[in-house]
Design an enzyme around this catalytic site. Structure first.
Site, short mmCIF file in Angstrom:
data_model
loop_
_atom_site.label_atom_id
_atom_site.label_comp_id
_atom_site.label_asym_id
_atom_site.label_seq_id
_atom_site.Cartn_x
_atom_site.Cartn_y
_atom_site.Cartn_z
N ASP A 3 -1.57 8.23 13.67
CA ASP A 3 -0.91 7.56 15.22
C ASP A 3 -1.50 8.02 16.23
OD1 ASP A 3 0.11 6.17 13.01
OD2 ASP A 3 2.30 6.59 14.54
N ASP A 32 1.60 -0.63 6.56
CA ASP A 32 1.64 0.78 6.04
C ASP A 32 1.49 1.53 5.05
OD1 ASP A 32 1.50 3.28 7.91
OD2 ASP A 32 2.95 1.68 9.05
#
Ligand SMILES: *[C@@H]1O[C@H](CO)[C@@H](O)[C@H](O)[C@H]1NC(C)=O
Ligand SMILES: *[C@@H]1O[C@H](CO)[C@@H](O)[C@H](O)[C@H]1NC(C)=O
Ligand SMILES: *[C@@H]1O[C@H](CO)[C@@H](O)[C@H](O)[C@H]1NC(C)=O
Ligand SMILES: *[C@@H]1O[C@H](CO)[C@@H](O)[C@H](O)[C@H]1NC(C)=O
Ligand SMILES: *[C@@H]1O[C@H](CO)[C@@H](O)[C@H](O)[C@H]1NC(C)=O
Ligand SMILES: *[C@@H]1O[C@H](CO)[C@@H](O)[C@H](O)[C@H]1NC(C)=O
Ligand SMILES: *[C@@H]1O[C@H](CO)[C@@H](O)[C@H](O)[C@H]1NC(C)=O
Ligand SMILES: *[C@@H]1O[C@H](CO)[C@@H](O)[C@H](O)[C@H]1NC(C)=O
Ligand SMILES: *[C@@H]1O[C@H](CO)[C@@H](O)[C@H](O)[C@H]1NC(C)=O
Ligand SMILES: *[C@@H]1O[C@H](CO)[C@@H](O)[C@H](O)[C@H]1NC(C)=O
Ligand SMILES: *[C@@H]1O[C@H](CO)[C@@H](O)[C@H](O)[C@H]1NC(C)=O
Length: 549
Positions: free
Chosen positions: A219, A150
């Site tokens: 996202d 990430d």
């Protein structure tokens, strides 16, 4: 996963050109991840229950095998000797044991960390930047099979922002290359999933060198508008994807309750034919996740489209006006082609699709994948009945024959009449094929071409609109970001019709082409075609028009 090159333990050489040649995952990875349902609060019970659920519900047999505890798993501090470690309260048996448990079920162990100082957790759990080699060895020693990497707390110098959409770093690839090299130096094949969200330029160009999959977007949220936003961001990556290098459109929201049945099928089908990893975000538990959703996820024929050996991302080949519907097409193995007909609108209508437009044979057998039915022979066209928000997936025999084998006439935007704020701009080596574009298409601005050819027949024409849109929805992904910009087109003073233009490439100089059909042409080079920015927001940049006469 199949590794075509054997990596050797302890060899710390950074071989980025070799990394690109290693295929860790010949088809897109499939699995389950804790984030969409449990947020940054996974624990041992949750992971084990869902892992067993995957097996018991038959999902692992369909191919979902990588189980990943996402953010929230580590201890806040490293061990005394500097190793990353699990939170012992949440994972009392520890991570090597969790890996053994998953392997015992025939599953794979997915790990999660990030190219930042901390994870994306509220309590700033540890991440990997600066510890790449140690952590790669730790992940391998724990039996890790995959790593989602990430991008939180990545602004190492200032550490001012949890999530930074405008970082000062010059080259975001450096942090991901470091982990890619570290993983190459361990004696275990670990699928590396870059999750950098597409911040900065040219993700498609650099990510395929370092990652097996790479997240292209902010996202996914549990709503319908996320599907439009992410599909429009995926479009230009067809240039960069292929076997072993896949875009990641984010975890699935199928089963999380916000989408209707048709919308869940639409979402799943689009992810499948785009060759995105298929990662379940809903609990693998039949008393929480509906039977309908589990059936969608278990659909072997749709999964087979995703796992097809050609690994080819389906491309947007036609968009019909007012966001009504799109046609996507991608080659499959065994001389087949998948056609996705995606209705973005929310009510029913039927359309006729001229299949010759989409590169399939003039006649042959057609299969409706969701209906699990052979529809028999088609001749030239096929009638498709679509419900609102339905995406049909059809399999047909591919044709190598080009539909339009004539060179189009080309009208560079800069040769048009510019009005309003519209201004032409050069763009170095970019803006192909013409090297210049018209920019600043604010509301009321327009480009008018007055000598467009209607050929010897006039009527309806196929027009390839070369444009640039790099208005990537990062911060705006949470509010109204769509990854699109609008233009209207009108022919000979007719009613302007609107199209949404998806992201075209990796910066404000990379051209994309949207093919549309326009009516109202007269015979000869006498047609006036006007391109305008309709709404409050600016239109895309216009490079030119390719007109097939
Ligand atoms: C690498 O791992 C394989 C499989 O676990 C093992 O057989 C091999 O001995 C290892 N090689 C080295 C150099 O450690
Ligand atoms: C499935 O969910 C139900 C309802 O929340 C729960 O009682 C049950 O323990 C879960 N089963 C597993 C295997 O996680
Ligand atoms: C983690 O380390 C910091 C300083 O290095 C220390 O203040 C803190 O108490 C430690 N936390 C835990 C949970 O051990
Ligand atoms: C994990 O979370 C669930 C739900 O909050 C809880 O029931 C369970 O006891 C927790 N397990 C561990 C090991 O923390
Ligand atoms: C999908 O539904 C919308 C209505 O919201 C309709 O206008 C549109 O034509 C339909 N598209 C197709 C391809 O069926
Ligand atoms: C789509 O239409 C259905 C049925 O009319 C409605 O319940 C639903 O809210 C609509 N969805 C969206 C996203 O507008
Ligand atoms: C698909 O296959 C056909 C026939 O082999 C080929 O001509 C075409 O270039 C391929 N790619 C696409 C995107 O259609
Ligand atoms: C675009 O047009 C506006 C309004 O005329 C102007 O203020 C702005 O400077 C223009 N942008 C560029 C890049 O020239
Ligand atoms: C159309 O007219 C423009 C401006 O006069 C000219 O530059 C261009 O070459 C013409 N295009 C074609 C295809 O005839
Ligand atoms: C999105 O929101 C921004 C900020 O509120 C606004 O300026 C913009 O016009 C909106 N765009 C669309 C397409 O609604
Ligand atoms: C495009 O036009 C539609 C319809 O007017 C509108 O809803 C949408 O917000 C516009 N999008 C952008 C990015 O301007």
């Amino acid at each position: 996963m199949l590794s075509l090159l054997t990596t050797t333990a302890g060899v710390g050489l950074a071989l980025p050109w070799l990394a690109a040649a290693v295929v860790h995952t010949p088809t897109p990875p499939m699995g389950w991840n804790s984030y969409n349902y449990y947020n940054c609060y996974p624990n041992e019970t949750i992971i084990k229950d869902n892992a067993r659920g995957l097996v018991e519900l038959g999902l692992s047999a369909v191919g979902y095998d990588v189980v990943t505890p996402d953010c929230g798993w580590p201890s806040k501090n490293r061990t005394a000797d500097g190793q990353i470690t699990w939170n012992p309260e949440l994972f009392p048996s520890g991570f090597p044991a969790l890996g053994e448990y998953l392997h015992g079920l025939g599953l794979k162990f997915g790990l999660y960390s990030g190219a930042g100082v901390w994870e994306c957790t509220p309590d700033n759990g540890d991440a990997t930047v600066g510890h790449e080699v140690e952590d790669a060895h730790t992940f391998a020693a724990w039996g890790g099979d995959a790593l989602k990497y990430d991008n939180c707390w990545a602004n190492i110098d200032t550490m001012i922002r949890f999530v930074d959409y405008n970082p000062s770093e010059k080259d975001p690839s450096v942090r991901f290359a470091a982990m890619s090299d570290a993983l190459d130096s361990v004696n275990r094949s670990i699928v590396f999933s870059i999750c950098q969200w597409g911040v900065g330029q040219d993700l498609g160009v650099w990510a395929l060198k370092y990652g097996d999959t790479w997240r292209i977007s902010n996202d996914i949220q549990d709503n319908w508008k996320s599907i439009w936003r992410i599909v429009n961001q995926a479009v230009p990556y067809v240039k960069h994807t292929g076997i072993g290098k896949y875009i990641d459109m984010d975890m699935l929201t199928v089963g999380l309750g916000a989408l209707s049945y048709e919308e869940e099928r639409f979402h799943f089908g689009m992810w499948a034919i785009s060759k995105s990893p298929l990662v379940i975000g809903a609990p693998a538990n039949a008393s929480i996740t509906s039977e309908e959703s589990l059936a969608i996820l278990s659909n072997k024929d749709v999964v087979a489209l995703n796992q097809d050996l050609l690994g080819e991302q389906a491309q947007l080949i036609r968009r019909y006006t007012e966001e009504e519907y799109d046609i996507f097409a991608g080659n499959l193995s065994e001389s087949r082609k998948v056609i996705g007909v995606a209705n973005w609108s929310n009510s029913s209508k039927s359309v006729n699709i001229d299949l010759q437009l989409v590169g399939v044979q003039k006649s042959g057998n057609i299969r409706d994948v969701w209906a699990a039915k052979d529809l028999g022979q088609y001749e030239g066209a096929v009638k498709v009945d679509l419900k609102g928000h339905e995406a049909k997936l059809l399999i047909l025999p591919v044709s190598a024959q080009l539909i339009y084998d004539v060179e189009p006439l080309y009208y560079p935007a800069a040769t048009g009449i510019l009005q309003g704020d519209a201004m032409s701009a050069s763009c170095g080596g970019g803006c192909l094929p013409k090297g210049s574009k018209v920019t600043n298409m604010t509301v009321g601005s327009s480009v008018t071409f007055s000598n467009v050819s209607g050929g010897v027949l006039g009527g309806m024409k196929l027009i390839g609109i070369d444009y640039i849109n790099y208005d990537v929805a990062l911060a705006s992904a949470w509010t109204n970001g769509t990854n699109t910009r609008n233009f209207t087109l009108s022919v000979n003073g007719g009613e302007p019709r609107r199209w949404s233009f998806p992201i075209s490439g990796g910066d404000w100089y990379e051209t994309g082409r949207l093919d549309v059909l326009l009516e109202g042409f007269h015979v000869g080079s006498v047609n006036e075609l006007r391109v305008e920015a309709p709404g409050l927001d600016p239109g895309a940049d216009l490079v030119g028009l390719a007109v097939y006469t």
